[in-house]
Design an enzyme around this catalytic site. Structure first.
Site, PDB file in Angstrom:
ATOM      1  N   GLU A  73     -26.295  96.827   8.149  1.00 45.39           N
ATOM      2  CA  GLU A  73     -26.925  97.690   9.168  1.00 45.39           C
ATOM      3  C   GLU A  73     -27.498  98.947   8.514  1.00 45.39           C
ATOM      4  O   GLU A  73     -26.810  99.622   7.753  1.00 45.39           O
ATOM      5  CB  GLU A  73     -25.892  98.086  10.232  1.00 45.39           C
ATOM      6  CG  GLU A  73     -26.323  99.234  11.150  1.00 45.39           C
ATOM      7  CD  GLU A  73     -27.554  98.901  11.988  1.00 45.39           C
ATOM      8  OE1 GLU A  73     -27.591  97.793  12.549  1.00 45.39           O
ATOM      9  OE2 GLU A  73     -28.471  99.755  12.055  1.00 45.39           O
ATOM     10  N   GLY A 108     -23.734 100.198  -1.921  1.00 41.34           N
ATOM     11  CA  GLY A 108     -24.681 100.088  -3.028  1.00 41.34           C
ATOM     12  C   GLY A 108     -25.909 100.950  -2.805  1.00 41.34           C
ATOM     13  O   GLY A 108     -25.860 101.981  -2.132  1.00 41.34           O
ATOM     14  N   ASN A 109     -27.059 100.474  -3.346  1.00 47.05           N
ATOM     15  CA  ASN A 109     -28.271 101.301  -3.271  1.00 47.05           C
ATOM     16  C   ASN A 109     -28.705 101.587  -1.846  1.00 47.05           C
ATOM     17  O   ASN A 109     -29.033 102.724  -1.502  1.00 47.05           O
ATOM     18  CB  ASN A 109     -29.397 100.597  -4.043  1.00 47.05           C
ATOM     19  CG  ASN A 109     -29.279 100.833  -5.538  1.00 47.05           C
ATOM     20  OD1 ASN A 109     -29.204 101.973  -5.970  1.00 47.05           O
ATOM     21  ND2 ASN A 109     -29.216  99.769  -6.312  1.00 47.05           N
ATOM     22  N   GLY A 110     -28.687 100.550  -1.008  1.00 44.97           N
ATOM     23  CA  GLY A 110     -29.130 100.761   0.378  1.00 44.97           C
ATOM     24  C   GLY A 110     -28.248 101.766   1.087  1.00 44.97           C
ATOM     25  O   GLY A 110     -28.722 102.695   1.756  1.00 44.97           O
ATOM     26  N   THR A 131     -21.061  97.956  -6.121  1.00 45.98           N
ATOM     27  CA  THR A 131     -21.892  96.757  -6.182  1.00 45.98           C
ATOM     28  C   THR A 131     -21.551  95.969  -7.434  1.00 45.98           C
ATOM     29  O   THR A 131     -21.219  96.554  -8.474  1.00 45.98           O
ATOM     30  CB  THR A 131     -23.401  97.064  -6.207  1.00 45.98           C
ATOM     31  OG1 THR A 131     -24.133  95.828  -6.308  1.00 45.98           O
ATOM     32  CG2 THR A 131     -23.798  97.968  -7.374  1.00 45.98           C
ATOM     33  N   ASP A 133     -23.831  94.427  -8.864  1.00 45.17           N
ATOM     34  CA  ASP A 133     -25.090  94.455  -9.621  1.00 45.17           C
ATOM     35  C   ASP A 133     -25.142  95.536 -10.692  1.00 45.17           C
ATOM     36  O   ASP A 133     -25.961  95.452 -11.616  1.00 45.17           O
ATOM     37  CB  ASP A 133     -26.281  94.681  -8.676  1.00 45.17           C
ATOM     38  CG  ASP A 133     -26.343  93.657  -7.566  1.00 45.17           C
ATOM     39  OD1 ASP A 133     -26.877  93.969  -6.488  1.00 45.17           O
ATOM     40  OD2 ASP A 133     -25.813  92.542  -7.760  1.00 45.17           O
ATOM     41  N   ARG A 168     -26.201  68.654 -23.882  1.00 44.20           N
ATOM     42  CA  ARG A 168     -27.176  69.078 -22.886  1.00 44.20           C
ATOM     43  C   ARG A 168     -27.472  70.579 -23.014  1.00 44.20           C
ATOM     44  O   ARG A 168     -26.715  71.329 -23.656  1.00 44.20           O
ATOM     45  CB  ARG A 168     -26.620  68.846 -21.468  1.00 44.20           C
ATOM     46  CG  ARG A 168     -26.727  67.426 -20.971  1.00 44.20           C
ATOM     47  CD  ARG A 168     -25.992  67.260 -19.662  1.00 44.20           C
ATOM     48  NE  ARG A 168     -26.282  65.977 -19.027  1.00 44.20           N
ATOM     49  CZ  ARG A 168     -25.560  65.472 -18.013  1.00 44.20           C
ATOM     50  NH1 ARG A 168     -24.526  66.178 -17.540  1.00 44.20           N
ATOM     51  NH2 ARG A 168     -25.868  64.319 -17.476  1.00 44.20           N
ATOM     52  N   GLY A 176     -27.266  89.698  -9.307  1.00 41.75           N
ATOM     53  CA  GLY A 176     -27.698  90.952  -9.926  1.00 41.75           C
ATOM     54  C   GLY A 176     -28.865  91.581  -9.208  1.00 41.75           C
ATOM     55  O   GLY A 176     -29.323  92.647  -9.551  1.00 41.75           O
ATOM     56  N   TYR A 261     -21.996  83.337  -4.672  1.00 40.47           N
ATOM     57  CA  TYR A 261     -21.054  84.283  -4.054  1.00 40.47           C
ATOM     58  C   TYR A 261     -19.662  84.242  -4.672  1.00 40.47           C
ATOM     59  O   TYR A 261     -18.842  85.120  -4.399  1.00 40.47           O
ATOM     60  CB  TYR A 261     -20.986  84.027  -2.543  1.00 40.47           C
ATOM     61  CG  TYR A 261     -22.295  84.351  -1.880  1.00 40.47           C
ATOM     62  CD1 TYR A 261     -23.298  83.380  -1.759  1.00 40.47           C
ATOM     63  CD2 TYR A 261     -22.577  85.632  -1.447  1.00 40.47           C
ATOM     64  CE1 TYR A 261     -24.525  83.677  -1.215  1.00 40.47           C
ATOM     65  CE2 TYR A 261     -23.814  85.947  -0.887  1.00 40.47           C
ATOM     66  CZ  TYR A 261     -24.783  84.968  -0.785  1.00 40.47           C
ATOM     67  OH  TYR A 261     -26.014  85.281  -0.256  1.00 40.47           O
TER      68      TYR A 261
HETATM   69  O1  F6P Z   1     -25.957  93.253  -4.028  1.00 39.96           O
HETATM   70  C1  F6P Z   1     -25.018  92.272  -4.273  1.00 39.96           C
HETATM   71  C2  F6P Z   1     -25.628  90.906  -4.086  1.00 39.96           C
HETATM   72  O2  F6P Z   1     -24.650  89.948  -4.309  1.00 39.96           O
HETATM   73  C3  F6P Z   1     -26.811  90.632  -4.996  1.00 39.96           C
HETATM   74  O3  F6P Z   1     -26.414  90.344  -6.324  1.00 39.96           O
HETATM   75  C4  F6P Z   1     -27.420  89.472  -4.271  1.00 39.96           C
HETATM   76  O4  F6P Z   1     -28.765  89.268  -4.630  1.00 39.96           O
HETATM   77  C5  F6P Z   1     -27.288  89.929  -2.816  1.00 39.96           C
HETATM   78  O5  F6P Z   1     -26.129  90.750  -2.765  1.00 39.96           O
HETATM   79  C6  F6P Z   1     -27.107  88.804  -1.833  1.00 39.96           C
HETATM   80  O6  F6P Z   1     -27.212  89.404  -0.531  1.00 39.96           O
HETATM   81  P1  F6P Z   1     -26.482  88.754   0.750  1.00 39.96           P
HETATM   82  O7  F6P Z   1     -25.009  88.966   0.587  1.00 39.96           O
HETATM   83  O8  F6P Z   1     -27.043  89.541   1.911  1.00 39.96           O
HETATM   84  O9  F6P Z   1     -26.856  87.298   0.758  1.00 39.96           O
END
Ligand code: F6P
Length: 336
Positions: A73, A108-110, A131, A133, A168, A176, A261
């Protein structure tokens, strides 16, 4: 003081350890009241809260996820659960009605950008960088990153077995977002032969030549670590795209794994637990000293803080002179 605490954006190991660091210090050392806000900024809009007590903090240190829940949000964007109202004004009203003296925002950034904008409007805010990332400008590391690197490195270690068994090329796509920190750190820790980052351009021909050179040297398999944010054909995920291109370029059987995830789950590493604890405690110290509008940060080995206004949505990205890139190149790692 009566402080509110919320967690916003993607979850990661260490959030609960941060909540514990903030709240245990607040309650035990400063005698503050703490109100947990559910689902990030959404909980501020809907006044969805719970009182945090010593009891609610037990068992949190090593627990993944967030006891408060999270959301993406953004009160400065129209979408979300509450529409048709001035969301920042509603947050200010609800903070007053909840009797909160300040808000700790873990994100995080947002989240940091939202926290800075709410602070500009006069709310007492302290943010803690969170984060996997590690792309938050102003702090050397964010908690969550070490745990994600540890998970990704374990996965890369496991891929060496099947790569050598089948002769392979194994490609692993790691998270990230737009930065390559997880790919760089896990790729190097996992002994990858090729590491592709959004920050460094690549050519399939150069990658193919590096893999075929290994074959000539009697190494018939390779490990390729790919950051999800690298440029591709725009249709396929990074790992799938690179795997197909390598197999076509070299003729060597190539398979991809998207770690996804899994990098955000499970118990935080000891490093992240202690970083989260230190940052959480520092956030509470800032509050006790009346220092608001700041983001907690790790600089070298020291926990400090910087003005939220300075972060201004800046991304921290990998640079070619980073010593892991320089050292990797000197050891023959192909960065594309
Ligand atoms: O910011 C953490 C992160 O896991 C990123 O590495 C990834 O691109 C993004 O969140 C995935 O976002 P969401 O959880 O909204 O699918």
């Amino acid at each position: 003081m009566r402080i509110g605490i919320l967690t916003s954006g993607g979850d990661c190991p260490g959030i609960n350890a941060t909540i514990r660091g903030v709240c245990k210090t607040a309650i035990h050392h400063y005698g503050f009241e703490v109100i947990g806000i559910h689902s990030g900024f959404q909980g501020l809009l809907t006044k969805d809260t719970e009182e945090i007590t010593r009891h609610s903090l037990s068992g949190l240190l090593n627990l993944g996820g967030t006891m408060l829940g999270t959301s993406r949000e953004n009160p400065f964007k129209r979408n979300g659960v509450v529409s048709g109202v001035n969301k920042p004004a509603l947050i200010e009203r609800n903070v007053k009605e909840l009797g909160l003296d300040c808000i700790v925002c873990i994100g995080g950034n947002g989240t940091t950008q939202t926290a800075a904008r709410l602070a500009e409007r006069g709310l007492n805010i302290v943010s803690v960088p969170k984060t996997i990332d590690n792309d938050i400008w102003g702090t050397d590391f964010s908690f969550g990153f070490d745990s994600a690197v540890s998970i990704a490195t374990d996965a890369i270690d496991r891929l060496h077995c099947t790569a050598s068994a089948h002769k392979r090329v194994m490609v692993i796509e790691v998270m990230g977002h737009k930065a390559g920190w997880i790919a760089l750190y896990a790729g190097m820790a996992g002994g990858s032969d090729v590491i592709l980052l959004p920050e460094i351009s690549y050519s399939i021909h150069r990658i193919g030549s590096a893999i075929l050179e290994r074959l000539k040297q009697g190494k018939p398999y390779s490990i390729v670590t790919v950051a999800e944010g690298i440029p591709t054909d725009g249709r396929k995920r990074a790992g799938e795209y690179i795997a197909q291109e390598i197999e076509y370029e070299t003729g060597i059987e190539t398979r991809e794994t998207v770690l996804g995830y899994i990098q955000r789950g499970g118990s935080p590493t000891p490093f992240d637990r202690n970083l989260a604890t230190r940052m959480g405690g520092h956030a509470t110290e800032l509050i006790a000293n009346g220092q608001f509008g700041r983001m907690v940060a790790l600089r070298g080995n020291d926990i400090t803080s910087i003005p939220l206004a300075e972060t201004g949505g800046k991304l921290k990205v990998v640079t070619e002179d980073h010593d892991l890139v320089v050292q990797g190149r000197r050891m023959g790692v192909c960065f594309g």
